[in-house]
Design a protein around this motif. Structure first.
Motif, PDB file in Angstrom:
ATOM      1  N   VAL A   1       0.766  -0.893   0.248  1.00 29.65           N
ATOM      2  CA  VAL A   1      -0.110   0.025   0.379  1.00 29.65           C
ATOM      3  C   VAL A   1       0.955   1.389   0.275  1.00 29.65           C
ATOM      4  CG1 VAL A   1      -2.682  -1.115   0.574  1.00 29.65           C
ATOM      5  CG2 VAL A   1      -0.345  -0.103   2.516  1.00 29.65           C
TER       6      VAL A   1
ATOM      7  N   ASP B   1       3.960   4.278  -1.158  1.00 24.13           N
ATOM      8  CA  ASP B   1       3.973   5.347  -2.122  1.00 24.13           C
ATOM      9  C   ASP B   1       4.525   4.889  -3.472  1.00 24.13           C
ATOM     10  OD1 ASP B   1       5.773   6.775  -1.038  1.00 24.13           O
ATOM     11  OD2 ASP B   1       5.074   7.753  -0.465  1.00 24.13           O
TER      12      ASP B   1
ATOM     13  N   ALA C   1      -3.291   2.348  -5.874  1.00 28.40           N
ATOM     14  CA  ALA C   1      -4.619   2.317  -5.479  1.00 28.40           C
ATOM     15  C   ALA C   1      -5.517   2.212  -6.457  1.00 28.40           C
ATOM     16  CB  ALA C   1      -5.177   3.793  -4.718  1.00 28.40           C
TER      17      ALA C   1
ATOM     18  N   SER D   1     -12.277   1.320  -3.509  1.00 28.93           N
ATOM     19  CA  SER D   1     -12.034   3.391  -2.066  1.00 28.93           C
ATOM     20  C   SER D   1     -12.921   2.510  -0.867  1.00 28.93           C
ATOM     21  CB  SER D   1     -11.556   4.106  -2.955  1.00 28.93           C
ATOM     22  OG  SER D   1     -13.437   4.633  -2.822  1.00 28.93           O
TER      23      SER D   1
ATOM     24  N   THR E   1      -5.068   3.990   4.286  1.00 32.44           N
ATOM     25  CA  THR E   1      -4.869   4.664   2.803  1.00 32.44           C
ATOM     26  C   THR E   1      -6.707   4.186   2.435  1.00 32.44           C
ATOM     27  OG1 THR E   1      -5.603   1.796   2.816  1.00 32.44           O
ATOM     28  CG2 THR E   1      -3.200   2.686   1.933  1.00 32.44           C
TER      29      THR E   1
END
Ligand SMILES: O=C(O)C1=C[C@@H](OP(=O)(O)O)[C@@H](O)[C@H](O)C1
Ligand SMILES: C=C(OP(=O)(O)O)C(=O)O
Length: 432
Positions: free
Chosen positions: A43, A45, A87, A161, A187
């Motif tokens: 998760v 970046d 994501a 999401s 997240t």
């Protein structure tokens, strides 16, 4: 390929020590640290590196789960590289095999909810009995669409999401319910505000491990230690920074090796023992001296020296439940009675460890009584026999500790130790 242990494999005669064992050992990486590191990398970046990752059934299942969600995991060498898909990525496949890994069954669904698509979860037959329903309800409360439950199999219908926010749950059956929500929390749109209500949460060091690792990834976490609010953890929404980290040796898997020194009156060095750690296995430095053993943290590692007489102990193991099988094995060898308490939750581990330990240690002659929350053991002469392991790596650890001093212990399916330590039997039999 990730295989379950082979139940048809021949029993393994536990090696007997004729006298005090003097040995040194270097252990593979921690399961709990490796699987958190992999999940957080998924998760993050950007690409992360997990150095000295544990390669075992549980961690390969975690790597396969991340791949199923579309992430790239290069696990060819000792240092694993994770390149997150980002994501809302579509799952590459629709099935996650949890095997018998609590960390996979609990930690992956909250992250699967971030994918765009359906992800199914299932595992070994016994995994269908391990607790998860409370976590699934909590995820529903946070806005995750789920089908099935309250145990495996179930489906997470990822929508790209998750709203997140406040959730109240009873995590007395497993600390992993809370860890799972915190690991994914940053997240979620509103982060997470997790409140536990019920009997005490077990395995608190594992929660401290979760919080510490999140902070290392730059995540803003408020926990009982910083907020002063018991049983409440808050994770703010925000990026999870990519990280290059190294994994410590697995200190819970050090238990049988250190217990060997205690049981035989010998000396065992576990190399590279960290000076500071959140791993619960570090508590062995407090527990073994209660049984008469010496413990010294040196520049080389942790040295345990066995006592002339191993004594029993009365101890609450709620924080360190995964140490119970090996501690119980030592208690069965001790010259005075023991009470192990506070571990009702380990009935939901790889097997019902309280019943399994009472049955198998009893089968070797131990005078043992089950309590609802633990075990009572009194001194009794032990004899050889078959020790069933119920696909539980830590039952095998208990068996070999007793077998080191009691001739004729036959360990069923010692290969089940591959859950967290492939090659365990070879390392063990090479010690003396
Ligand atoms: O978060 C983790 O890595 C673990 C937490 C503990 O689970 P429980 O809280 O279910 O005992 C522990 O027993 C397990 O081996 C690993
Ligand atoms: C309880 C254990 O494992 P899991 O991560 O499968 O819960 C354990 O390793 O003792």
């Amino acid at each position: 390929m990730v295989h379950a242990a082979d139940p048809s494999a021949a029993d393994w005669p536990a090696p007997v020590a004729e006298g005090p064992v003097d040995a040194a050992v270097r252990l593979p990486g921690s399961k709990s640290l490796t699987n958190r590191a992999l999940l957080l990398a998924g998760v993050a970046d950007g690409p992360s590196v997990v150095r000295r990752a544990l390669r075992s059934r549980d961690t390969e299942l975690m790597a396969a789960a991340l791949r199923a969600l579309g992430h790239d995991v290069d696990s060819a060498g000792d240092d694993w590289v994770v390149r997150p898909a980002g994501a809302g990525a579509a799952p590459a496949r629709d099935a996650v095999d949890c095997g018998l890994a609590g960390t996979v069954m609990r930690f992956v669904p909250p992250v699967a909810a971030l994918a765009s698509g359906r992800v199914g979860f299932d595992g070994d037959p016994h995994m269908r009995t391990r607790p998860i329903g409370t976590l699934l309800d909590a995820l529903r409360d946070l806005g995750v669409a789920l089908e099935g439950g309250p145990t495996l199999p179930f489906v997470v219908a990822g929508r790209g999401s998750v709203p997140g926010g406040r959730v109240v749950l009873d995590a007395s059956a497993s600390s992993q319910f809370v860890s799972a929500l915190l690991l994914a929390g940053a997240t979620y749109d509103a982060g997470v505000d997790v409140v536990h209500e019920g009997p005490p949460v077990p395995s608190l060091p594992h929660l401290e491990m979760t919080v510490a690792m999140l902070r290392e990834h730059g995540v803003d976490v408020a926990d009982p230690a910083t907020s002063g609010e018991p049983d409440r953890w808050r994770v703010a929404p925000g990026p999870v920074r990519a990280l290059d980290r190294a994994i410590e040796p697995d200190l819970s898997n050090a238990a049988p090796f250190l217990a060997l020194a205690a049981a035989t009156g010998g000396r065992v060095l576990v190399r590279d023992w960290p000076r500071t750690t959140t791993q619960p296995g570090d508590r062995l430095r407090e527990i073994l001296p209660l049984m008469g053993a010496g413990c010294e943290l040196t520049d080389e590692g942790l040295v345990v020296t066995g006592p002339d007489e191993l004594v029993g102990l009365d101890v609450d193991l709620r924080d360190v439940g995964e140490l119970t099988p090996v501690v119980a094995a030592l208690c069965a060898l001790a010259s005075s009675p023991s009470v192990l308490r506070g571990v009702a939750h380990i009935r939901g581990h790889e097997t019902d460890r309280i019943t399994a330990l009472a049955t198998e240690l009893g089968g070797l002659g131990a005078d043992v009584t089950e309590r609802e929350d633990g075990l009572e053991l009194r001194p009794a002469p032990l004899h050889g026999g078959r020790f069933r392991t119920y696909a539980d790596h830590r039952m095998a650890h208990a068996a070999v500790v007793v077998g080191a001093v009691v001739p004729g212990v036959e360990v069923e399916d010692v290969a089940t130790t591959a859950k967290t330590f492939p090659g365990f039997a070879d390392v063990w039999s090479g010690l003396w």
